[in-house]
Design an enzyme around this catalytic site. Structure first.
Site, mmCIF file in Angstrom:
data_model
loop_
_atom_site.group_PDB
_atom_site.id
_atom_site.type_symbol
_atom_site.label_atom_id
_atom_site.label_comp_id
_atom_site.label_asym_id
_atom_site.label_seq_id
_atom_site.Cartn_x
_atom_site.Cartn_y
_atom_site.Cartn_z
ATOM 1 C CB CYS A 98 67.575 34.905 58.200
ATOM 2 S SG CYS A 98 67.854 33.139 57.888
ATOM 3 C CG PHE A 99 62.884 34.974 53.905
ATOM 4 C CD1 PHE A 99 61.452 35.948 54.188
ATOM 5 C CD2 PHE A 99 62.676 34.710 53.224
ATOM 6 C CE1 PHE A 99 60.322 36.207 53.754
ATOM 7 C CE2 PHE A 99 61.394 34.162 52.408
ATOM 8 C CZ PHE A 99 60.602 34.779 52.914
#
Length: 365
Positions: A98-99
């Site tokens: 994810c980020f």
């Protein structure tokens, strides 16, 4: 739940191997930039992510997590899980990210484990891997000597580079041929994707233990793709080799690139009628992009010649008349500009020669 984490020390191996990656970020994040081997299978779509982000700012993390669970549940949750399972079935070695390698990765991993599948996630997520690739670009010029391949427009520099193992094709990564007529049918990558692909190409190049890194002598902008400033600065001070080619071969090559290949590409994509219209627009728009530099009189002369050539091509299915405007463009615009730019770097030139002579020189470099 068992947490399986891929540490940051493995970033290099991830990119060298082209490791399959599941990008859990929202599509709006993915579209700005991702990695070549990644596929976007988001935990939350754009509107869901926006709502959770607003909640996080107003009410904090726990409230945002609770809202996320309420937005992604039931049928929606199962659809997301099924998409991950389908990809993992075809790519069982894939990693999640994810980020930042935080809650979205952890929650996805948990849901997959509940479905009976273990998938590791990458420490630091997109942000960590992106910073790593930026570092690769910044340090690349110190890893090995840079050698800049120069040559007049139409001298076949890209074709030459593709035959050399020590070369990286910057125009190929940018999906643009560098000149005002360099646009391709498919769009260029985003700036972030251009940089990411460049960094991965540099990583793979470094494995080859080459004597140098051979690059085409490019402007700061390749179409709309900007070379990273530190990398571009290093290219400006690199030694230069100049590829030489006869004028008639240059003209024939440009006729093939600007006219034959582009017309064929548009026709295959759009059909004959719409394809010819798009091809004509490409030529006229490309010429228009350098109108100010050409000056009004020369621009008008070239535009008239181009429209006459397009008319001949449409009505008689012949392309020979295109040679007239290509020749004028080369000799009155491209060649003088090239000579002026090269003269400023004359002290950096190591070698000049034909394709064959250049291959022989580089083989012994």
């Amino acid at each position: 739940m068992t947490t399986k984490l891929i540490p940051a020390q493995q970033y290099h191996d991830i990119f060298i191997a082209g490791q399959p990656l599941i990008d859990l970020r929202a599509p709006i994040e993915f579209d700005r930039g991702a990695f070549p081997s990644s596929v976007n299978l988001p935990l939350m779509v754009d509107k869901e992510r926006e709502k959770v982000g607003t909640c996080y700012k107003a009410q904090g993390q726990q409230a945002a997590i609770a809202l996320g669970h309420s937005l992604v549940h039931g049928v929606v949750k199962q659809q997301r899980i099924d998409a991950w399972l389908n990809f993992l079935s075809a790519n069982p070695e894939a990693y999640l990210y994810c980020f930042r390698g935080g809650l979205r990765s952890q929650l996805t991993q948990q849901w997959l484990q509940e479905a009976g599948v273990t998938a590791p996630y990458v420490q630091g997520g997109y942000k960590g891997m992106r910073q790593y690739l930026i570092g690769v670009i910044e340090t690349a010029p110190s890893q090995q000597p840079l050698l800049s391949l120069s040559g007049m427009t139409g001298s076949g520099k890209t074709d030459f580079l593709r035959l050399r193992k020590e070369a990286i094709d910057l125009e190929g990564i940018a999906n643009h041929r560098g000149s005002s007529f360099g646009k391709n049918i498919d769009p260029q990558p985003t700036q972030i994707n251009f940089e990411n692909q460049l960094a991965i190409a540099l990583l793979r190049h470094q494995l080859g233990n080459h004597a140098c890194l051979l690059l085409e002598d490019e402007s700061f902008l390749i179409g709309r793709s900007a070379l990273p400033q530190s990398f571009y600065s290093a290219m400006q001070t690199a030694d230069i080799v100049v590829l030489e080619e006869d004028d008639d071969i240059r003209l024939t090559r440009l006729l093939d690139e600007y006219v034959h290949k582009m017309h064929l590409g548009f026709s295959e994509r759009l059909g004959l009628e719409a394809g010819f219209e798009a091809f004509s627009h490409y030529l006229l728009q490309s010429l228009g992009s350098i109108r100010k530099r050409l000056g009004g009189k020369q621009y008008q002369e070239l535009q008239d010649m181009m429209q006459q050539a397009l008319s001949q091509q449409l009505n008689q299915n012949q392309t020979s008349q295109h040679m007239a405007w290509i020749s004028l463009l080369l000799h009155k615009y491209y060649d003088p500009m090239y000579e002026y730019q090269l003269q400023k770097k004359a002290g950096n030139i190591l070698f000049r020669g034909s394709h064959q002579a250049m291959h022989e020189w580089l083989d012994n470099y």
